[in-house]
Design a protein around this motif. Structure first.
Motif, short mmCIF file in Angstrom:
data_model
loop_
_atom_site.label_atom_id
_atom_site.label_comp_id
_atom_site.label_asym_id
_atom_site.label_seq_id
_atom_site.Cartn_x
_atom_site.Cartn_y
_atom_site.Cartn_z
N ALA A 20 0.72 -1.28 0.04
CA ALA A 20 0.06 0.18 0.03
C ALA A 20 0.93 1.22 -0.07
O ALA A 20 0.60 2.39 -0.72
N ALA A 21 2.05 1.11 0.60
CA ALA A 21 2.95 2.29 0.93
C ALA A 21 3.55 2.56 -0.69
O ALA A 21 3.79 3.79 -1.00
N ALA A 22 3.73 1.55 -1.22
CA ALA A 22 4.51 1.80 -2.74
C ALA A 22 3.54 2.14 -3.51
O ALA A 22 4.03 3.11 -4.23
N VAL A 23 2.32 1.68 -3.69
CA VAL A 23 1.33 2.35 -4.59
C VAL A 23 1.15 3.63 -4.04
O VAL A 23 1.23 4.51 -5.18
N ASN A 24 1.10 4.08 -3.05
CA ASN A 24 0.78 5.53 -2.77
C ASN A 24 1.90 6.41 -3.04
O ASN A 24 1.64 7.33 -3.67
N VAL A 25 2.93 5.94 -2.89
CA VAL A 25 4.31 6.66 -3.11
C VAL A 25 4.59 6.85 -4.74
O VAL A 25 4.56 8.02 -5.14
N PHE A 26 3.97 5.82 -5.45
CA PHE A 26 4.00 6.02 -6.74
C PHE A 26 2.92 6.96 -7.35
O PHE A 26 3.19 7.89 -8.27
N PHE A 27 1.74 6.83 -7.13
CA PHE A 27 0.74 7.65 -7.42
C PHE A 27 1.03 9.14 -6.84
O PHE A 27 0.80 10.13 -7.44
N ALA A 28 1.58 9.20 -5.75
CA ALA A 28 1.88 10.77 -5.30
C ALA A 28 2.86 11.25 -6.16
O ALA A 28 2.92 12.44 -6.72
N ALA A 29 4.08 10.41 -6.62
CA ALA A 29 4.96 11.06 -7.70
C ALA A 29 4.28 11.30 -8.99
O ALA A 29 4.76 12.15 -9.63
N LEU A 30 3.25 10.54 -9.34
CA LEU A 30 2.55 10.82 -10.77
C LEU A 30 1.88 12.11 -10.48
O LEU A 30 1.79 13.04 -11.37
N ILE A 31 1.36 12.50 -9.16
CA ILE A 31 0.53 13.71 -8.99
C ILE A 31 1.75 14.87 -9.13
O ILE A 31 1.54 15.86 -9.46
N GLY A 32 2.91 14.43 -8.31
CA GLY A 32 3.76 15.44 -8.47
C GLY A 32 4.42 15.82 -9.62
O GLY A 32 5.02 16.94 -10.03
N SER A 33 4.18 14.87 -10.68
CA SER A 33 4.64 15.20 -12.25
C SER A 33 3.78 16.46 -12.69
O SER A 33 4.26 17.14 -13.56
N TRP A 34 2.66 16.81 -12.16
CA TRP A 34 1.98 17.93 -12.55
C TRP A 34 2.67 19.12 -12.14
O TRP A 34 2.49 20.37 -12.64
N LEU A 35 3.39 19.01 -11.16
CA LEU A 35 3.99 20.27 -10.60
C LEU A 35 5.55 20.41 -11.37
O LEU A 35 6.22 21.11 -10.81
N GLY A 36 5.86 19.44 -12.16
CA GLY A 36 7.32 19.42 -12.79
C GLY A 36 8.25 18.47 -11.90
O GLY A 36 9.37 18.56 -12.48
N TRP A 37 7.85 17.74 -10.98
CA TRP A 37 8.74 16.98 -10.23
C TRP A 37 9.11 15.67 -10.88
O TRP A 37 8.15 15.44 -12.01
N GLU A 38 10.19 15.09 -10.80
CA GLU A 38 10.36 13.91 -11.44
C GLU A 38 9.61 12.80 -11.03
O GLU A 38 9.21 12.54 -10.00
N VAL A 39 9.14 11.91 -12.18
CA VAL A 39 8.62 10.74 -12.00
C VAL A 39 9.35 9.69 -11.35
O VAL A 39 10.27 9.42 -12.02
N LEU A 40 8.62 8.96 -10.15
CA LEU A 40 9.56 7.75 -9.73
C LEU A 40 9.29 6.49 -10.53
O LEU A 40 8.19 6.49 -10.95
#
Length: 74
Positions: A20-40
């Protein structure tokens, strides 16, 4: 007072907490890509999830242990 959860309970719940933590981290990184952050990558997300899964699972195992004690007292 609630006792600590057993290692057996913790070990049974850990794969679910880490997953569950891994899935949440991955999806948080995808949402962060909207802000220009690197996708994990999924591999990095799994490693972070394995690390974060320990405290998450510990808290959940304590909650389950508390529920088990409540059920035993009734």
């Amino acid at each position: 007072m609630t006792s600590r959860p057993s290692f057996k309970l913790f070990a049974c719940l850990y794969p679910f907490g880490a997953g569950a933590a891994a899935v949440n981290v991955f999806f948080a990184a995808l949402i962060g890509s909207w802000l220009g952050w690197e996708v994990l990558t999924p591999q990095i997300s799994v490693l972070i999830g394995a690390f974060l899964g320990v405290p998450v699972t510990w808290v959940f195992a304590c909650h389950i242990k508390k529920l088990m004690e409540q059920a035993d007292s009734k």
